[in-house]
Design a protein around this motif. Structure first.
Motif, short mmCIF file in Angstrom:
data_model
loop_
_atom_site.label_atom_id
_atom_site.label_comp_id
_atom_site.label_asym_id
_atom_site.label_seq_id
_atom_site.Cartn_x
_atom_site.Cartn_y
_atom_site.Cartn_z
N UNK A 124 0.58 -1.16 -0.32
CA UNK A 124 0.02 -0.07 -0.06
C UNK A 124 1.00 1.29 0.00
N UNK A 125 0.46 2.26 -0.94
CA UNK A 125 1.18 3.45 -0.89
C UNK A 125 1.02 4.14 0.49
N UNK A 126 2.01 4.70 0.93
CA UNK A 126 1.91 5.58 2.07
C UNK A 126 1.37 6.82 1.77
N UNK A 127 1.56 7.26 0.57
CA UNK A 127 0.96 8.66 0.07
C UNK A 127 -0.36 8.47 -0.33
N UNK A 128 -0.83 7.98 -1.35
CA UNK A 128 -2.22 7.98 -1.66
C UNK A 128 -3.15 7.00 -1.33
N UNK A 129 -2.32 5.80 -0.77
CA UNK A 129 -3.01 4.59 -0.28
C UNK A 129 -3.35 3.70 -1.23
N UNK A 130 -2.90 3.93 -2.46
CA UNK A 130 -3.34 2.69 -3.67
C UNK A 130 -2.51 1.43 -3.22
N UNK A 140 4.12 4.63 -8.46
CA UNK A 140 4.29 5.42 -9.83
C UNK A 140 3.09 6.59 -9.91
N UNK A 141 2.13 6.58 -9.09
CA UNK A 141 1.25 7.46 -9.13
C UNK A 141 1.68 8.72 -8.35
N UNK A 142 2.14 8.59 -7.15
CA UNK A 142 2.34 9.82 -6.30
C UNK A 142 3.95 9.88 -5.95
N UNK A 143 4.68 8.64 -6.23
CA UNK A 143 6.13 8.80 -5.56
C UNK A 143 6.46 8.58 -4.40
N UNK A 144 5.37 8.12 -3.51
CA UNK A 144 5.60 7.86 -2.35
C UNK A 144 6.16 6.37 -2.03
#
Ligand SMILES: [Zn+2]
Length: 152
Positions: A124-130, A140-144
């Motif tokens: 799970x992305x720590x930025x956008x939660x994808x 790849x979406x937000x770089x986190x």
């Protein structure tokens, strides 16, 4: 026969001087970096290296379970050894246990606490939660950075 990983030896819950125990060269060299070296030097040990076919089988299985990137070369050696001799792994490492289960290799925790369900990892992305099914370091979406979690 039992194949012992480093964490099991370090837990000191097992006696390493047992004829039923097999160690891989990687485990021995990890232990020799620590303070248990003196014990290793004082007892005869069964030390064996698994063949390349067994190692490749473990890499393939770990890739399938999503554990490959968290397994060390020594972890892979331990699993491959157990696979090759139909032995039982003694390890508290959940990634090792997870791959062992996937390969139908028996395992026990050194502290008798083992996972009872096969774990599958997601990220799970720590930025956008994808959420991603396969390991990916950064989103790849937000770089986190991503963090792994399990689902059943
Ligand atoms: Zn993101």
């Amino acid at each position: 026969m039992f194949v012992i990983d480093t964490s099991a030896i370090l837990s000191r819950r097992i006696s390493i001087a047992d004829d039923n125990y097999i160690f891989t060269p990687g485990v021995i060299s990890e232990i020799k970096k620590g303070k248990l070296k003196i014990i290793l030097d004082s007892v005869p040990l069964n030390i064996k290296m698994p063949g390349i076919d067994s190692i490749n089988a473990v890499i393939k299985a770990a890739n399938e379970t999503g554990d490959l990137h968290v397994l060390s070369n020594v972890d892979i050696e331990v699993i491959a050894m157990a696979y090759e001799i139909h032995g039982i792994i003694i390890s508290d490492d959940y990634a090792i246990q997870n791959v062992a289960r996937h390969m139908h290799i028996k395992y026990e925790g050194a502290d008798l606490k083992t996972i009872d369900k096969k774990l599958k990892w997601r990220y799970r992305c720590t930025g956008c939660r994808r959420v991603y099914n396969d390991y990916i370091e950064t989103c790849p979406v937000c770089g986190h950075k991503t963090k792994r979690f399990t689902y059943k």
